[in-house]
Motif scaffolding. Structure first.
Motif, short mmCIF file in Angstrom:
data_model
loop_
_atom_site.label_atom_id
_atom_site.label_comp_id
_atom_site.label_asym_id
_atom_site.label_seq_id
_atom_site.Cartn_x
_atom_site.Cartn_y
_atom_site.Cartn_z
N ALA A 277 0.82 -1.21 0.00
CA ALA A 277 0.00 0.00 0.00
C ALA A 277 0.86 1.26 0.00
N MET A 278 1.89 1.29 0.84
CA MET A 278 2.74 2.49 0.93
C MET A 278 3.45 2.78 -0.38
N VAL A 340 0.87 5.57 11.13
CA VAL A 340 0.09 6.64 11.75
C VAL A 340 0.67 8.00 11.38
N LEU A 341 2.00 8.11 11.38
CA LEU A 341 2.64 9.38 11.00
C LEU A 341 2.35 9.73 9.54
N LEU A 410 -9.91 2.40 -2.29
CA LEU A 410 -10.26 3.56 -1.47
C LEU A 410 -9.98 4.88 -2.16
N GLY A 411 -9.02 4.88 -3.13
CA GLY A 411 -8.74 6.10 -3.88
C GLY A 411 -7.42 6.73 -3.47
N ARG A 419 -7.24 6.93 5.12
CA ARG A 419 -7.94 5.68 5.45
C ARG A 419 -7.07 4.47 5.11
N VAL A 420 -6.34 4.54 4.00
CA VAL A 420 -5.45 3.44 3.62
C VAL A 420 -4.40 3.20 4.70
N TYR A 421 -3.74 4.29 5.12
CA TYR A 421 -2.67 4.14 6.12
C TYR A 421 -3.22 3.64 7.45
#
Length: 465
Positions: A277-278, A340-341, A410-411, A419-421
């Motif tokens: 994802a990142m 979170v950061l 999610l976009g 929201r992804v993170y």
């Protein structure tokens, strides 16, 4: 370096090459989709076709190494990688590009379990933790070079150039393997393939991955999504029923429930979900929201894999010194903090500096997860076979594909990326809770001495996870 350890060069180059091939499209994705006139919902297949194919075929390809010899299978796989990379570079449209990305995934499937076996053979069983740290460093180097060279080559020569760089690297692995790796042991009895077990577990993995990968383009409620998921569940049930109690099982279901194997797979899977994802979300934010150039974005993303490479050896030593579970738990918690950061930085529309710092922390977390996870999996009963290591790698790269699919679902607007993170952070926190060592037990600091004063290596190995 003694003569035998020169064999590490083609093995680590193979790991670097396959990892690069997986991540090389992330930064130039915008250019690829613009030239091929494809939306992100369909174009995400360029990123996911490789890891989905790779993940689905890993258990079977791991068995191929056991059956025909890991050196021979490695050479054949890298020749296939040459074909896949050249075909992708010449692809005239999106379907052809996706097809050749699948060929690349097919080629990479036997490489990772084979390299994990061969690296331990080269360094020796007593240095398994160190061997896995070298494998992790090569993996991190590939994660570094993939996005970086992808951005630079795309800006200088166009996106097709990102695939041409894979061709000479794969050819060098074939040549180096022939010259530097010992010949496969022909005296080892050749294993017969349990076709029913191989087909059911491969089919289950493939169907689950296709189902999840179809969500961004088809929607959660689409019949193809639920139909393939149900078919995957039925294939998994069939695998358990077919393999249960069979003496020559492809994989023994009971061994897959070993806690060491489950913890290692859960940690590696959530880490790779977050990584997948990142490596798609962060370039999308830097390019799409901040307006950075693709070449600059590739350099910025370099912070994550550089931390992976730099900390791979310390992670291996920590695993051997303190045991895998506490090291793995610390790595997962560091990854949660980084996610979170990233969510906070993205929500505030922060510039590249806090994003790069967060990526570096994420890379540190990944380094202290993947080495103990790979060490633990390879020491488990299932991990003593190529098929078992293949299933472990299926978990890793399947999760990476799902992480990329999560971004497409999610976009890529800043609120969507937040929201992804946070989703990744929640999953990683759950894996950290599962990996947390129980308190109250005592563990020797570094194995124990036998009556004759020799170090008992088995005691160290039992502490890996």
């Amino acid at each position: 370096m003694n003569a035998a350890r020169w064999g590490l060069l083609p093995l680590l180059t193979a790991t670097l090459t396959t990892t690069m091939a997986n991540t090389v499209v992330n930064v130039p994705m915008t250019s690829i989709l613009a030239e091929l006139h494809a939306p992100l919902s369909r174009g995400v297949l360029v990123a996911t076709a490789f890891p989905v194919t790779l993940a689905a075929l890993m258990p079977l390809s791991g068995w191929l190494g056991d059956r025909f010899g890991h050196r021979r299978v490695l050479s054949a796989a890298m020749l296939c990688m040459v074909v896949g990379a050249a075909g992708a570079a010449l692809a005239p449209n999106l379907p052809v590009l996706v097809a050749f990305r699948m060929v690349q995934g097919l080629a990479a499937a036997p490489v990772l379990p084979g390299v994990m076996v061969l690296v331990v053979q080269v360094l020796g069983e007593e240095r398994r933790g160190r061997a896995m740290s070298l494998w992790a460093a090569a993996n991190g180097a590939g994660q570094a070079l993939g996005p970086t060279t992808g951005g630079l080559l795309s800006e200088l020569f166009g996106w097709r150039a990102v695939f041409w760089q894979i061709v000479p690297l794969a050819a060098l692995v074939v040549l180096g393997g022939r010259l530097l790796l010992p010949a496969d042991d022909r005296t080892v009895p050749r294993l017969r393939l349990d076709w029913s077990g191989a087909l059911t577990i491969t089919g289950a993995a493939a169907l689950f991955l296709v189902s999840m990968s179809a969500v961004p383009s088809q929607g959660v409620g689409a019949p193809v999504v639920w139909g393939t998921a149900l078919a995957g569940l039925l294939a998994l049930v069939a695998f358990v029923l077919v393999e249960r109690g069979r003496p020559a099982a492809f994989l023994r279901p009971r061994q897959l429930l070993e806690l060491r194997y489950l913890r290692s797979s859960a940690a590696a899977g959530t880490q790779m979900f977050a990584l997948g994802a990142m490596l798609l979300a962060t370039p999308a934010y830097l390019v799409g929201t901040l307006g950075m150039a693709e070449s600059t974005t590739g350099v910025a993303v370099l912070a994550l894999p550089l931390a992976m490479v730099g900390l791979a050896t310390p992670a291996g030593r920590a695993t051997e010194g303190f045991g895998g579970r506490p090291v793995m738990c610390c790595g997962l918690l560091a990854l949660v903090a980084a996610l979170v950061l990233l969510a906070v930085a993205t929500g505030l529309r922060a510039g590249p500096v806090p994003v790069v710092a967060s990526l570096f922390l994420a890379g540190a977390g990944v380094a202290f997860v993947q080495t103990p996870a790979a060490t633990g999996a390879s020491r488990s009963r299932s991990g003593r076979t190529g098929a078992g290591l293949g299933l472990f790698s299926t978990t890793r790269f399947g999760a990476s594909a799902l992480g990329a699919a999560c971004v497409a679902l999610l976009g890529t607007s800043p609120p969507a990326l937040v929201r992804v993170y946070l989703t990744c952070a929640a999953l990683t926190a759950a894996a950290a809770l599962f990996a947390t060592p129980k308190t109250g037990g005592t563990t020797p600091s570094a194995g124990h001495r036998t009556a004759g004063g020799a170090m008992d290596i088995k005691a160290v190995g039992n502490r890996s996870t």
